[in-house]
Design a protein around this motif. Structure first.
Motif, PDB file in Angstrom:
ATOM      1  N   LEU B 210     -13.662 100.249   1.749  1.00  0.00           N
ATOM      2  CA  LEU B 210     -12.666  99.672   2.657  1.00  0.00           C
ATOM      3  C   LEU B 210     -12.963  98.202   2.944  1.00  0.00           C
ATOM      4  O   LEU B 210     -12.035  97.393   3.102  1.00  0.00           O
ATOM      5  CB  LEU B 210     -12.613 100.484   3.963  1.00  0.00           C
ATOM      6  CG  LEU B 210     -12.056 101.915   3.781  1.00  0.00           C
ATOM      7  CD1 LEU B 210     -12.229 102.733   5.064  1.00  0.00           C
ATOM      8  CD2 LEU B 210     -10.589 101.902   3.352  1.00  0.00           C
ATOM      9  N   LEU B 213     -11.460  96.212   0.255  1.00  0.00           N
ATOM     10  CA  LEU B 213     -10.014  96.029   0.458  1.00  0.00           C
ATOM     11  C   LEU B 213      -9.744  94.965   1.518  1.00  0.00           C
ATOM     12  O   LEU B 213      -8.810  94.176   1.400  1.00  0.00           O
ATOM     13  CB  LEU B 213      -9.353  97.345   0.873  1.00  0.00           C
ATOM     14  CG  LEU B 213      -9.344  98.482  -0.151  1.00  0.00           C
ATOM     15  CD1 LEU B 213      -8.560  99.676   0.388  1.00  0.00           C
ATOM     16  CD2 LEU B 213      -8.740  98.037  -1.490  1.00  0.00           C
ATOM     17  N   LYS B 214     -10.581  94.939   2.550  1.00  0.00           N
ATOM     18  CA  LYS B 214     -10.416  93.931   3.611  1.00  0.00           C
ATOM     19  C   LYS B 214     -10.658  92.526   3.077  1.00  0.00           C
ATOM     20  O   LYS B 214     -10.032  91.573   3.511  1.00  0.00           O
ATOM     21  CB  LYS B 214     -11.406  94.203   4.750  1.00  0.00           C
ATOM     22  CG  LYS B 214     -10.977  95.290   5.722  1.00  0.00           C
ATOM     23  CD  LYS B 214     -11.872  95.222   6.956  1.00  0.00           C
ATOM     24  CE  LYS B 214     -12.118  96.587   7.540  1.00  0.00           C
ATOM     25  NZ  LYS B 214     -13.198  96.583   8.537  1.00  0.00           N
ATOM     26  N   GLY B 216     -10.063  91.605   0.015  1.00  0.00           N
ATOM     27  CA  GLY B 216      -8.867  91.265  -0.759  1.00  0.00           C
ATOM     28  C   GLY B 216      -9.138  90.552  -2.075  1.00  0.00           C
ATOM     29  O   GLY B 216      -8.237  89.953  -2.655  1.00  0.00           O
ATOM     30  N   HIS B 218      -9.512  91.033  -5.648  1.00  0.00           N
ATOM     31  CA  HIS B 218      -9.267  92.102  -6.615  1.00  0.00           C
ATOM     32  C   HIS B 218     -10.308  92.118  -7.727  1.00  0.00           C
ATOM     33  O   HIS B 218     -10.774  93.175  -8.142  1.00  0.00           O
ATOM     34  CB  HIS B 218      -7.864  91.976  -7.212  1.00  0.00           C
ATOM     35  CG  HIS B 218      -6.775  92.165  -6.198  1.00  0.00           C
ATOM     36  ND1 HIS B 218      -5.470  92.328  -6.538  1.00  0.00           N
ATOM     37  CD2 HIS B 218      -6.819  92.237  -4.845  1.00  0.00           C
ATOM     38  CE1 HIS B 218      -4.732  92.473  -5.449  1.00  0.00           C
ATOM     39  NE2 HIS B 218      -5.535  92.413  -4.402  1.00  0.00           N
ATOM     40  N   LEU B 221     -13.485  93.676  -6.528  1.00  0.00           N
ATOM     41  CA  LEU B 221     -13.365  95.132  -6.380  1.00  0.00           C
ATOM     42  C   LEU B 221     -13.457  95.819  -7.742  1.00  0.00           C
ATOM     43  O   LEU B 221     -14.179  96.797  -7.910  1.00  0.00           O
ATOM     44  CB  LEU B 221     -12.054  95.497  -5.676  1.00  0.00           C
ATOM     45  CG  LEU B 221     -11.904  96.979  -5.342  1.00  0.00           C
ATOM     46  CD1 LEU B 221     -11.190  97.183  -4.011  1.00  0.00           C
ATOM     47  CD2 LEU B 221     -11.167  97.763  -6.434  1.00  0.00           C
ATOM     48  N   TRP B 244      -4.985 104.066  -5.182  1.00  0.00           N
ATOM     49  CA  TRP B 244      -5.089 102.883  -4.309  1.00  0.00           C
ATOM     50  C   TRP B 244      -5.280 101.626  -5.158  1.00  0.00           C
ATOM     51  O   TRP B 244      -4.720 100.575  -4.852  1.00  0.00           O
ATOM     52  CB  TRP B 244      -6.265 103.019  -3.342  1.00  0.00           C
ATOM     53  CG  TRP B 244      -6.191 104.134  -2.343  1.00  0.00           C
ATOM     54  CD1 TRP B 244      -5.737 105.403  -2.541  1.00  0.00           C
ATOM     55  CD2 TRP B 244      -6.608 104.077  -0.964  1.00  0.00           C
ATOM     56  NE1 TRP B 244      -5.857 106.136  -1.387  1.00  0.00           N
ATOM     57  CE2 TRP B 244      -6.394 105.357  -0.407  1.00  0.00           C
ATOM     58  CE3 TRP B 244      -7.168 103.071  -0.164  1.00  0.00           C
ATOM     59  CZ2 TRP B 244      -6.702 105.655   0.925  1.00  0.00           C
ATOM     60  CZ3 TRP B 244      -7.478 103.367   1.157  1.00  0.00           C
ATOM     61  CH2 TRP B 244      -7.237 104.635   1.694  1.00  0.00           C
ATOM     62  N   VAL B 245      -6.093 101.736  -6.208  1.00  0.00           N
ATOM     63  CA  VAL B 245      -6.347 100.587  -7.070  1.00  0.00           C
ATOM     64  C   VAL B 245      -5.061 100.199  -7.806  1.00  0.00           C
ATOM     65  O   VAL B 245      -4.767  99.019  -8.002  1.00  0.00           O
ATOM     66  CB  VAL B 245      -7.488 100.903  -8.070  1.00  0.00           C
ATOM     67  CG1 VAL B 245      -7.661  99.774  -9.064  1.00  0.00           C
ATOM     68  CG2 VAL B 245      -8.791 101.164  -7.317  1.00  0.00           C
ATOM     69  N   LEU B 248      -3.013  98.390  -5.383  1.00  0.00           N
ATOM     70  CA  LEU B 248      -3.632  97.076  -5.161  1.00  0.00           C
ATOM     71  C   LEU B 248      -2.966  96.003  -6.029  1.00  0.00           C
ATOM     72  O   LEU B 248      -2.810  94.857  -5.609  1.00  0.00           O
ATOM     73  CB  LEU B 248      -5.129  97.172  -5.490  1.00  0.00           C
ATOM     74  CG  LEU B 248      -6.011  95.975  -5.151  1.00  0.00           C
ATOM     75  CD1 LEU B 248      -6.147  95.796  -3.650  1.00  0.00           C
ATOM     76  CD2 LEU B 248      -7.397  96.142  -5.790  1.00  0.00           C
ATOM     77  N   ALA B 255      -6.330  93.628   3.128  1.00  0.00           N
ATOM     78  CA  ALA B 255      -5.595  94.769   3.680  1.00  0.00           C
ATOM     79  C   ALA B 255      -6.044  95.007   5.117  1.00  0.00           C
ATOM     80  O   ALA B 255      -7.168  94.696   5.485  1.00  0.00           O
ATOM     81  CB  ALA B 255      -5.874  96.006   2.840  1.00  0.00           C
ATOM     82  N   VAL B 273      -4.411 102.539   5.302  1.00  0.00           N
ATOM     83  CA  VAL B 273      -4.491 101.114   4.980  1.00  0.00           C
ATOM     84  C   VAL B 273      -3.091 100.559   4.734  1.00  0.00           C
ATOM     85  O   VAL B 273      -2.256 101.239   4.127  1.00  0.00           O
ATOM     86  CB  VAL B 273      -5.359 100.921   3.707  1.00  0.00           C
ATOM     87  CG1 VAL B 273      -5.172  99.556   3.100  1.00  0.00           C
ATOM     88  CG2 VAL B 273      -6.840 101.163   4.021  1.00  0.00           C
ATOM     89  N   TRP B 275      -1.265  96.826   3.333  1.00  0.00           N
ATOM     90  CA  TRP B 275      -1.440  95.452   2.844  1.00  0.00           C
ATOM     91  C   TRP B 275      -0.398  94.545   3.509  1.00  0.00           C
ATOM     92  O   TRP B 275       0.738  94.963   3.766  1.00  0.00           O
ATOM     93  CB  TRP B 275      -1.289  95.393   1.326  1.00  0.00           C
ATOM     94  CG  TRP B 275      -2.514  95.839   0.616  1.00  0.00           C
ATOM     95  CD1 TRP B 275      -3.588  95.073   0.281  1.00  0.00           C
ATOM     96  CD2 TRP B 275      -2.818  97.176   0.144  1.00  0.00           C
ATOM     97  NE1 TRP B 275      -4.540  95.851  -0.363  1.00  0.00           N
ATOM     98  CE2 TRP B 275      -4.099  97.113  -0.454  1.00  0.00           C
ATOM     99  CE3 TRP B 275      -2.144  98.398   0.189  1.00  0.00           C
ATOM    100  CZ2 TRP B 275      -4.702  98.256  -1.017  1.00  0.00           C
ATOM    101  CZ3 TRP B 275      -2.741  99.509  -0.349  1.00  0.00           C
ATOM    102  CH2 TRP B 275      -4.001  99.438  -0.944  1.00  0.00           C
TER     103      TRP B 275
END
Lengths: 114, 280
Positions: B210, B213-214, B216, B218, B221, B244-245, B248, B255, B273, B275
């Motif tokens: 998470l 994701l926060k 952001g 990509h 990740l 989720w990916v 994304l 997010a 979550v 975005w």
């Protein structure tokens, strides 16, 4: 890779559970004539006995997809209101005592209930 | 040209409807508040259609023939499937489909090199039913369900899911209509359905994911959150985060994490979550 890689995609049990789950008549027969059903789908004796004994470890050792194991337990115990929670847990405690004890300790620490 | 107007993600664990009250009051409150906030933002985005990315739990396809992705192309979707209704403690629901967009995805996707299987009648377990219960309870938004394989080897990589997300995003945008489209990922976070760690949740992994994701970022990740890392955090279940990916790829930037609960009671790391920005 993880536990899911251990499944045998060609195992007759995996085909049988797919069919049984979708068919009310087969679901009833699963409870009354598992042995006959297993014979018709071509299960080995070991597959039949692992399912009959509700043993998650043996089921997965033989190659039953892990996702089907709780569903097999639901076929035996029912599913409404998570009514199989304790019965399924007991099967996993017998088969995987260490993993399940670790999870229960986490649950107790988090105080989340079950 | 269709327009993407919202992107969000939530856990679809059956405990969220089937045995909701087995979790603590605190978790129940957090889940209700976070899903209400998701719904508020979804309504505010005024979508005509919700494209929901979930995974097939060996329900629609037998194990001998599991497609990577499947689109439900019906005019109307009916769930939950037989036998799953009592497990999810849900009454039957009906949601209108958007078969024109669904069929466009299949056919235009093929022209763009993406193999999407389809079903005229898809069966629904927790993957679509639980998020529909919370986000679209009055069936006010049309539904296009897209399921993916994340449990039968070979499991696609996060990089593959992101690339498919990019392709689907461009295919949707090219749709010859003015529909407003929301995308919702369902599944995750850490859990191992039916495996030796069936009752386990990996809180550390979940919070780490998470945080990514926060941030952001990509590329970061995709570099750090490998399929191996997902499998370590719960085999055959945590990889539901591939949905989720995929979503994304529809987004840009950080997010908002509305809630996270390491809910052993619901047998899944549980998160919601949204975005804030859609990719150009």
């Amino acid at each position: 890779m993880g536990n899911v890689e251990r499944c045998d995609k060609t195992l007759p049990s995996n085909e049988m559970i797919y069919r049984v789950r979708r068919d009310p008549a087969l679901r009833a027969r699963f409870l009354t004539d598992l042995e006959g059903l297993a014979r018709e789908f071509g299960l080995s004796r070991a597959e039949y006995e692992a399912i009959r004994d509700k043993d998650p470890r043996r089921m997965m050792d033989l190659g039953i997809h892990q996702y089907y194991v709780p569903q097999i337990l639901r076929l035996f115990f029912g599913a409404a209101h998570n009514s199989n929670a304790s019965a399924a847990l007991e099967c996993y405690q017998r088969a995987f005592p260490d993993e399940t004890a670790k999870a229960m300790a986490l649950e107790a620490r988090l105080g989340g209930g079950r | 040209m269709a327009e993407i107007v919202a992107a969000m993600a939530m856990t679809h664990s059956p405990g969220l409807t089937g045995w909701f009250t087995r979790a603590s009051q605190d978790y129940q409150q957090q889940a209700l508040q976070a899903t209400a906030e998701m719904r508020r933002r979804l309504v505010a985005a005024r979508p005509d259609v919700v494209v929901m990315f979930s995974n097939d739990h060996l329900l629609n396809w037998p194990i001998n023939n599991v497609p990577e992705y499947t689109v439900g192309i019906a005019d109307e979707h009916v769930g939950p499937a037989d036998w799953f209704d009592e497990w999810l403690a849900m009454e039957q629901y009906r949601v209108p489909g958007h078969s024109a967009i669904a069929r466009w995805l299949v056919n235009e996707g093929a022209r763009r090199g993406l193999a999407l299987a389809y079903l005229r009648e898809m069966q629904y377990d927790d993957g679509i039913s639980v998020p529909t219960h919370y986000l679209n309870p009055d069936a006010q938004f049309k539904l296009v369900p897209v399921t993916m394989n994340c449990t039968v080897p070979p499991i696609p990589t996060p990089e593959r899911a992101y690339n498919v997300g990019t392709l689907i995003r461009e295919t949707l945008r090219a749709y010859p209509g003015n529909e407003r489209v929301a995308v919702v990922a369902t599944g995750g976070l850490s859990h191992e359905p039916g495996g030796p760690r069936y009752f386990w949740v990996d809180e550390e992994f979940d919070r780490w994911f998470l945080e990514l994701l926060k941030r952001g970022d990509h590329a970061a990740l995709l570099r750090e959150c490998t399929l191996e890392r997902m499998e370590e955090a719960g085999s055959g279940g945590t990889a539901e985060l591939l949905a989720w990916v995929l979503v994304l790829a529809f987004t840009r930037g950080p997010a908002d994490v509305l809630a996270y609960m390491p809910a052993v009671a619901w047998r899944s790391g549980t998160g919601m979550v949204v975005w804030n920005e859609i990719a150009r």
